[in-house]
Scaffold this motif. Sequence first.
Motif, PDB file in Angstrom:
ATOM      1  N   HIS A   7      36.534  40.288  34.199  1.00  0.00           N
ATOM      2  CA  HIS A   7      36.614  38.861  33.930  1.00  0.00           C
ATOM      3  C   HIS A   7      37.750  38.283  34.744  1.00  0.00           C
ATOM      4  O   HIS A   7      38.789  38.907  34.907  1.00  0.00           O
ATOM      5  N   THR A   8      37.570  37.057  35.257  1.00  0.00           N
ATOM      6  CA  THR A   8      38.694  36.317  35.798  1.00  0.00           C
ATOM      7  C   THR A   8      38.901  35.120  34.907  1.00  0.00           C
ATOM      8  O   THR A   8      38.038  34.748  34.132  1.00  0.00           O
ATOM      9  N   TRP A   9      40.100  34.515  35.027  1.00  0.00           N
ATOM     10  CA  TRP A   9      40.367  33.339  34.208  1.00  0.00           C
ATOM     11  C   TRP A   9      39.370  32.247  34.506  1.00  0.00           C
ATOM     12  O   TRP A   9      38.942  32.084  35.640  1.00  0.00           O
ATOM     13  N   PRO A  10      39.008  31.429  33.517  1.00  0.00           N
ATOM     14  CA  PRO A  10      38.285  30.188  33.806  1.00  0.00           C
ATOM     15  C   PRO A  10      39.255  29.271  34.535  1.00  0.00           C
ATOM     16  O   PRO A  10      40.087  28.617  33.928  1.00  0.00           O
ATOM     17  N   LEU A  11      39.202  29.260  35.848  1.00  0.00           N
ATOM     18  CA  LEU A  11      40.280  28.674  36.643  1.00  0.00           C
ATOM     19  C   LEU A  11      40.417  27.172  36.453  1.00  0.00           C
ATOM     20  O   LEU A  11      41.506  26.626  36.614  1.00  0.00           O
ATOM     21  N   ASP A  12      39.329  26.468  36.098  1.00  0.00           N
ATOM     22  CA  ASP A  12      39.481  25.048  35.842  1.00  0.00           C
ATOM     23  C   ASP A  12      40.400  24.832  34.646  1.00  0.00           C
ATOM     24  O   ASP A  12      41.241  23.944  34.634  1.00  0.00           O
ATOM     25  N   ALA A  13      40.268  25.701  33.630  1.00  0.00           N
ATOM     26  CA  ALA A  13      41.152  25.610  32.467  1.00  0.00           C
ATOM     27  C   ALA A  13      42.580  25.944  32.861  1.00  0.00           C
ATOM     28  O   ALA A  13      43.538  25.312  32.402  1.00  0.00           O
ATOM     29  N   CYS A  14      42.758  26.955  33.690  1.00  0.00           N
ATOM     30  CA  CYS A  14      44.100  27.328  34.141  1.00  0.00           C
ATOM     31  C   CYS A  14      44.771  26.157  34.838  1.00  0.00           C
ATOM     32  O   CYS A  14      45.933  25.858  34.603  1.00  0.00           O
ATOM     33  N   CYS A 145      48.366  32.852  35.532  1.00  0.00           N
ATOM     34  CA  CYS A 145      47.424  33.413  34.574  1.00  0.00           C
ATOM     35  C   CYS A 145      47.225  34.907  34.807  1.00  0.00           C
ATOM     36  O   CYS A 145      47.061  35.342  35.946  1.00  0.00           O
ATOM     37  N   LEU A 146      47.223  35.670  33.731  1.00  0.00           N
ATOM     38  CA  LEU A 146      46.891  37.083  33.826  1.00  0.00           C
ATOM     39  C   LEU A 146      45.423  37.232  34.184  1.00  0.00           C
ATOM     40  O   LEU A 146      44.564  36.557  33.622  1.00  0.00           O
ATOM     41  N   THR A 147      45.125  38.124  35.120  1.00  0.00           N
ATOM     42  CA  THR A 147      43.748  38.408  35.499  1.00  0.00           C
ATOM     43  C   THR A 147      43.617  39.918  35.613  1.00  0.00           C
ATOM     44  O   THR A 147      44.132  40.522  36.540  1.00  0.00           O
ATOM     45  N   ALA A 176      43.645  38.132  27.578  1.00  0.00           N
ATOM     46  CA  ALA A 176      44.323  38.845  28.664  1.00  0.00           C
ATOM     47  C   ALA A 176      43.350  39.412  29.680  1.00  0.00           C
ATOM     48  O   ALA A 176      43.718  39.677  30.818  1.00  0.00           O
ATOM     49  N   SER A 177      42.093  39.599  29.272  1.00  0.00           N
ATOM     50  CA  SER A 177      41.086  40.091  30.213  1.00  0.00           C
ATOM     51  C   SER A 177      40.456  38.957  30.997  1.00  0.00           C
ATOM     52  O   SER A 177      39.650  39.190  31.894  1.00  0.00           O
ATOM     53  N   GLY A 178      40.806  37.696  30.638  1.00  0.00           N
ATOM     54  CA  GLY A 178      40.280  36.549  31.353  1.00  0.00           C
ATOM     55  C   GLY A 178      39.096  35.887  30.709  1.00  0.00           C
ATOM     56  O   GLY A 178      38.510  34.980  31.282  1.00  0.00           O
ATOM     57  N   ALA A 215      49.193  35.547  25.283  1.00  0.00           N
ATOM     58  CA  ALA A 215      48.693  36.870  25.661  1.00  0.00           C
ATOM     59  C   ALA A 215      49.735  37.641  26.456  1.00  0.00           C
ATOM     60  O   ALA A 215      49.939  38.840  26.251  1.00  0.00           O
ATOM     61  N   ARG A 216      50.424  36.946  27.353  1.00  0.00           N
ATOM     62  CA  ARG A 216      51.471  37.604  28.148  1.00  0.00           C
ATOM     63  C   ARG A 216      52.584  38.122  27.243  1.00  0.00           C
ATOM     64  O   ARG A 216      53.032  39.268  27.378  1.00  0.00           O
TER      65      ARG A 216
END
Length: 224
Positions: A7-14, A145-147, A176-178, A215-216
């Motif tokens: 999984h990667t972060w939902p980057l728009d949310a990031c 963001c953690l990825t 944490a897994s994105g 999460a971090r």
Amino acid sequence: MSHPGWHTWPLDACFRVHGGTDMSIRIVVAGEHALSVEVMAKFLDTVADFSVVGAAKQRDELLPTVARLEPAVAVVETGTVDEDVLAILGQLRRTQPQCGVALISSQSSPNSTDQAIRAGVLSVVSLQVELPYLIGAIRGAAVGCLTMDPGLLVSQPVSLHCPLSAREADVLRLTASGASLKEIARDLYLAVGTVRNLASTAIRKLQARNRFDAARIAMEQRWL
């Protein structure tokens, strides 16, 4: 395209949370082999929102290169995540906290990933992933963001001193897994609203800025 277990972060949310920018992401590439560093630098420089501003082809070049060029992300390729690598990355994060670190390792494991996170690394990528996932990891690191590949995260029981409930820990572990809120709700068989409430409670307990920060904090305290 999806990738099983990754999984990667939902980057728009990031970008909404961290105040994203239209500017190019400044990148320094580092590694143990000059050829691989040059190839990676040339490839990343072709990505529309990336700008490779420098390269470090030896370990002792990384810190002065980052200090001089002030990139948003250092992309570091290594074989084994050994004590020397962890020491350098830890010093990098302490002295240049504005620079996120995306680590590419050919010998990643849950233990080495855990150590890398403790050193301040935001993204850990194995050599088995496809290029789009590396790009996503770098973008995630650029906005703090953690990825991570969930398979590289250490699975530990929640500490007796942990303020989180088991469900709150589950939400942060998937965060944490994105995973997105919808993905977390699906995996935990919960309503999205319930997941949002659990995340909010965890954020408040840990005095975090948002669920990514929570999460971090939880991972650094070894509560996940």
